[in-house]
Design an enzyme around this catalytic site. Structure first.
Site, PDB file in Angstrom:
ATOM      1  CB  VAL A  31      10.197  28.619 -20.604  1.00  0.00           C
ATOM      2  CG1 VAL A  31      10.410  30.119 -20.646  1.00  0.00           C
ATOM      3  CG2 VAL A  31      11.176  27.943 -21.554  1.00  0.00           C
ATOM      4  CE  LYS A 100      27.340  24.160 -38.855  1.00  0.00           C
ATOM      5  NZ  LYS A 100      26.535  23.042 -38.612  1.00  0.00           N
ATOM      6  CD  GLU A 124      25.812  23.527 -26.583  1.00  0.00           C
ATOM      7  OE1 GLU A 124      26.037  24.232 -25.602  1.00  0.00           O
ATOM      8  OE2 GLU A 124      26.649  22.714 -27.043  1.00  0.00           O
ATOM      9  CB  VAL A 127      30.375  22.863 -31.905  1.00  0.00           C
ATOM     10  CG1 VAL A 127      31.431  21.771 -31.781  1.00  0.00           C
ATOM     11  CG2 VAL A 127      31.000  24.158 -32.391  1.00  0.00           C
ATOM     12  N   GLY A 129      26.134  19.314 -33.352  1.00  0.00           N
ATOM     13  CA  GLY A 129      24.689  19.088 -33.503  1.00  0.00           C
ATOM     14  C   GLY A 129      24.003  18.995 -32.158  1.00  0.00           C
ATOM     15  CB  ILE A 131      27.174  16.516 -28.810  1.00  0.00           C
ATOM     16  CG1 ILE A 131      27.049  15.377 -29.809  1.00  0.00           C
ATOM     17  CG2 ILE A 131      27.993  16.104 -27.609  1.00  0.00           C
ATOM     18  CD1 ILE A 131      28.383  14.975 -30.440  1.00  0.00           C
ATOM     19  CG  ASP A 196      30.840  21.043 -40.973  1.00  0.00           C
ATOM     20  OD1 ASP A 196      29.901  21.850 -40.879  1.00  0.00           O
ATOM     21  OD2 ASP A 196      30.971  20.064 -40.204  1.00  0.00           O
ATOM     22  CE  LYS A 200      30.064  21.009 -37.334  1.00  0.00           C
ATOM     23  NZ  LYS A 200      29.788  19.687 -37.920  1.00  0.00           N
TER      24      LYS A 200
END
Ligand code: HSE
Length: 410
Positions: A31, A100, A124, A127, A129, A131, A196, A200
């Site tokens: 950062v 979500k 991010e 949806v 986890g 990925i 769930d 998503k």
């Protein structure tokens, strides 16, 4: 210095705290600033951690501290997460979340507030986890018109179905095992009833097509009615049963969206996605099909996506990211009754001979693929392409012949 507050110290929140604190040097280097966890909000006591001094029980401490620029929401559920997130955004703080349910229900309003306040609202981790899939859709695939997204978006149900298929385990035993292994919650309703995965696919459809898709408008069916008989019949017919979430752009400006158990051809790439893994297939008009695959759940995987969002916010404190969408018009999501395709149907009757004589007559197709189970008095079949409405009309005729329709699937 960039000050961060984490709301919730459950599975995801503790993972976020551990990565930010234990891997601080790596994060600060990336950062190019000092990313400091200033507060962790939780009503419970955590006395023996190396960072126990950071815990607070009062949300207002975070809200009223002008030095806190980024808030990570990891409480889950709508209340009080919605109220807290909204207040943080209104106070000019960027918010990241893995929630979500919150994004699917309130995302349009929250992203509008973020835009007005020139801060970021990133999600991010909501949806897939760990990925990376939302950023790639919005950024890397930005030159494409996305036409269709489908996939396996729930690890718990994929694990259960996999156990039924591979180990011949019945649904209840597979669910118990998923709970013992920590995949399924004590109350597994959201996973096994498809809610769930529905949330998503709503988020994916919203980002891909630019208008908010609410869970209530999406046809959602879970896996609780799937039997070992269905799994075996599907196998004999050359398919595996997967809980598939799907969305597609239609020519009339509407979209299709659904979550349901689906027969997937055994040779297809998605049929090999096993256990708690997720896979998302995105179709772009320039790229063709792109697939994202990985761990869709779990502490470290999900926390890694939340921390990446925190780092992104920290790098862009004065710039808004790409995300924005609109509210949709009424009936934007097409009714599931308008579907057309091949369907799997399983039938049961005490009079097996009568069922055998009447099923092809009623469905009027001699080329139908079917599997008989004379011991359980069932016949499972795959129809030729037919509209869902016509199929349901035909299936009503079975009632007159005392044949029970156990299940229909796409
Ligand atoms: N319970 C979800 C799953 C993970 O099993 O995929 C969190 O969304």
């Amino acid at each position: 210095m960039v000050n961060v507050a984490i709301m919730g110290h459950g599975v995801v929140g503790s993972g976020v705290a551990e990565i930010l604190i234990h891997h601080k040097e790596r994060i600060d280097n990336s950062v190019k600033d000092d990313v400091n966890v200033k507060y962790i909000l939780d009503l419970r006591d955590f006395e023996n951690l190396s960072y126990s001094d950071k815990f607070v029980k009062d949300f207002n401490i975070i809200l009223n501290d002008g030095d806190v620029q980024i808030v990570a929401e990891a409480m889950g559920g709508i209340n009080p997460a919605y109220d807290f997130v909204k207040k943080c955004l209104q106070a000019g703080k960027s918010v990241v979340t893995s929630n979500k349910e919150l994004v699917a229900a309130k995302g349009a309003e929250l992203i509008r507030i973020a835009k007005e306040k020139n801060v970021n609202f990133l999600f991010e981790a909501s949806v897939g986890g760990g990925i990376p899939v939302l950023r790639p859709i919005c950024q890397c695939l930005a030159a494409n018109e996305i036409t269709e997204i489908s996939g396996i978006l729930n690890g718990t149900t994929n694990f259960i179905l996999n156990k039924m298929i591979v180990d011949n385990m019945d649904f209840d035993s597979a669910l118990r095992l998923a709970q013992e292994l920590g995949y399924a919650e004590k109350d597994p309703t959201a996973d096994i009833e498809g809610h769930d995965a529905c949330r998503k696919i709503c988020i994916l459809a919203t980002l891909a097509f630019g208008k908010h898709v609410y869970p209530e408008s999406v046809y959602t069916e879970g896996i609780t009615a799937i039997t070992l008989g269905d799994v075996e019949a599907a196998d004999t017919l050359g398919y595996v049963i997967k809980l598939i979430a799907h969305t597609e752009k239609l020519n009339n400006g509407k979209i299709k969206a659904s979550v349901r158990p689906t027969l997937v051809s055994r040779g297809s790439i998605i049929s090999g996605v096993d256990g708690v893994f997720n896979a998302v297939l995105v179709n772009g008009d320039q790229t063709g099909e792109v697939m994202f695959y990985g761990k869709g759940a779990g502490k470290e995987a999900t926390a890694s996506a939340v921390v990446a969002d925190i780092m992104d916010c920290a790098k862009h404190l004065k710039a808004r990211k790409y995300l924005f969408w609109e509210e949709a018009e009424e009936n934007y999501v097409d009714s599931s009754d308008n579907e057309f395709g091949k369907f799997y149907v399983s039938l049961k009757s005490n009079d097996y001979g009568k069922m055998k004589n009447s099923f092809s007559e009623i469905l009027m197709d001699n080329e139908m693929s079917f599997v008989e189970n004379k011991y359980q008095n069932t016949i499972s079949l795959i129809t030729q392409p037919i509209s869902k409405k016509d199929l349901l009309n035909k299936l009503e005729n079975f009632e007159d012949c005392e044949i029970k329709v156990l299940h229909t699937m796409c």
